[in-house]
Design a protein around this motif. Structure first.
Motif, PDB file in Angstrom:
ATOM      1  N   ALA A 135      28.032  65.555  18.238  1.00 24.27           N
ATOM      2  CA  ALA A 135      26.701  65.884  17.732  1.00 24.27           C
ATOM      3  C   ALA A 135      25.646  64.897  18.227  1.00 24.27           C
ATOM      4  O   ALA A 135      24.498  65.271  18.490  1.00 24.27           O
ATOM      5  CB  ALA A 135      26.726  65.919  16.215  1.00 24.27           C
ATOM      6  N   ASP A 139      23.510  67.853  19.766  1.00 26.15           N
ATOM      7  CA  ASP A 139      22.715  68.504  18.726  1.00 26.15           C
ATOM      8  C   ASP A 139      21.363  67.819  18.579  1.00 26.15           C
ATOM      9  O   ASP A 139      21.291  66.617  18.327  1.00 26.15           O
ATOM     10  CB  ASP A 139      23.478  68.453  17.394  1.00 26.15           C
ATOM     11  CG  ASP A 139      22.669  69.054  16.257  1.00 26.15           C
ATOM     12  OD1 ASP A 139      22.292  70.231  16.369  1.00 26.15           O
ATOM     13  OD2 ASP A 139      22.425  68.332  15.261  1.00 26.15           O
ATOM     14  N   TYR A 239      25.360  69.962  11.904  1.00 24.25           N
ATOM     15  CA  TYR A 239      26.155  70.373  13.076  1.00 24.25           C
ATOM     16  C   TYR A 239      27.507  69.668  13.093  1.00 24.25           C
ATOM     17  O   TYR A 239      28.559  70.297  13.244  1.00 24.25           O
ATOM     18  CB  TYR A 239      25.386  70.058  14.359  1.00 24.25           C
ATOM     19  CG  TYR A 239      26.127  70.370  15.636  1.00 24.25           C
ATOM     20  CD1 TYR A 239      25.994  71.618  16.267  1.00 24.25           C
ATOM     21  CD2 TYR A 239      26.963  69.419  16.242  1.00 24.25           C
ATOM     22  CE1 TYR A 239      26.672  71.902  17.452  1.00 24.25           C
ATOM     23  CE2 TYR A 239      27.645  69.699  17.415  1.00 24.25           C
ATOM     24  CZ  TYR A 239      27.498  70.933  18.018  1.00 24.25           C
ATOM     25  OH  TYR A 239      28.178  71.215  19.177  1.00 24.25           O
TER      26      TYR A 239
END
Length: 286
Positions: A135, A139, A239
């Motif tokens: 992540a 993300d 996420y």
């Protein structure tokens, strides 16, 4: 009764809070940044009443006599070995493990590498490193939330910013803490050597976490696991939490709270109930 033990592991000596009867099953608690083992005092007291022996070390850097200078001394491998050393000191066959923030990252490592020794694992706020590291690279939300981690890579400046205006930045993070708790934290963070040590966790492991986007840095978890996360967390986005569940290969419970990062202070009763149920269900005698 709570007391503090000094536990020597190699050349390092760790300050460890303890509570309960040493004959009972062992539960080890791992704190995160910017806190100390003090954060666990209330929960340790409650669990000790349920026939558990509770131990919470001030981790490497947070213990004054376990504070090496070099950044590489704060690798996840070495941090995990410290905890294993604390466990071995008590001469028990196995233990329960609870960790928050950096304590959670260390805990995931232990739960993966030493599943034969861990009866139950509770991770709070920070998910499996594979998911979290991915992540941090992939993300957008997590990239923004982790900007402070990138900033911590700069030498000296983060320390200056943290000390500024009587530790204004971290005092804001401690807004739900008691005065005694904050006093204990400041014993560590007002010591220049120890303050740098706490930031070396980020400096030593930043590249490792980011490689999770392309490489496996930690595998599946095969111990009974409870994971607790607040969906308003200032450091951990959704996420990584969504990605994280796939690595759980044993009994697994996920508790999502409508709260932030400092769950032991803001959601104590919910944490107490869930953790107590989890460790009790996974006692040796259960």
């Amino acid at each position: 009764m709570q007391e503090t033990l000094k536990i020597k592991i190699g050349s390092l000596t760790f300050d460890c809070r303890t509570h309960g009867d040493t004959e009972n099953e062992l539960v080890i608690f791992l704190h995160g940044w910017p806190e100390t083992s003090y954060m666990w005092k209330r929960l340790m007291s409650s669990l000790s009443e349920k026939e558990f022996y509770c131990v919470a070390p001030n981790l490497r850097g947070y213990s004054k006599e376990a504070c090496p200078l070099a950044i590489e001394e704060y690798s996840l491998d070495k941090l995990a070995k410290d905890v294993l050393g604390v466990f071995k000191f008590f001469n028990k066959p196995n233990f329960h493990l609870v960790g928050h923030d950096w304590g959670a990252l260390i805990g995931w490592k232990l739960a993966h590498d030493h599943q034969d020794k861990i009866l139950s694992w509770t991770g709070i706020s920070v998910p499996h490193p594979q998911a979290f590291g991915k992540a941090m690279v992939m993300d957008e939300e997590q990239i923004k939330l982790s900007r402070y981690v990138k900033n911590f890579q700069t030498p000296n400046l983060p320390e200056e910013q943290i000390r500024k205006d009587d530790f204004k930045i971290v005092r804001k993070l401690w807004e739900n803490c008691t005065a005694d708790e904050i006093e204990d934290y400041l014993k560590v963070f007002s010591n220049p050597k120890q303050l740098t040590a706490t930031l070396n966790y980020y400096r030593s492991n930043y590249k490792l976490l980011k490689t999770a986007a392309k490489n496996r840095i930690l595998g599946d978890i095969h111990v009974p696991t409870l994971f607790i996360w607040g969906n308003k967390d200032i450091a951990i986005g959704s996420y990584s939490v969504g990605e994280h569940h796939q690595y759980m290969k044993n009994e697994y419970e996920f508790l999502e709270l409508n709260s932030g990062h400092w769950l032991i202070q803001t959601n104590y009763q919910e944490l107490k109930k869930s953790i107590m149920n989890h460790v009790t269900r996974n006692k040796n005698s259960a």
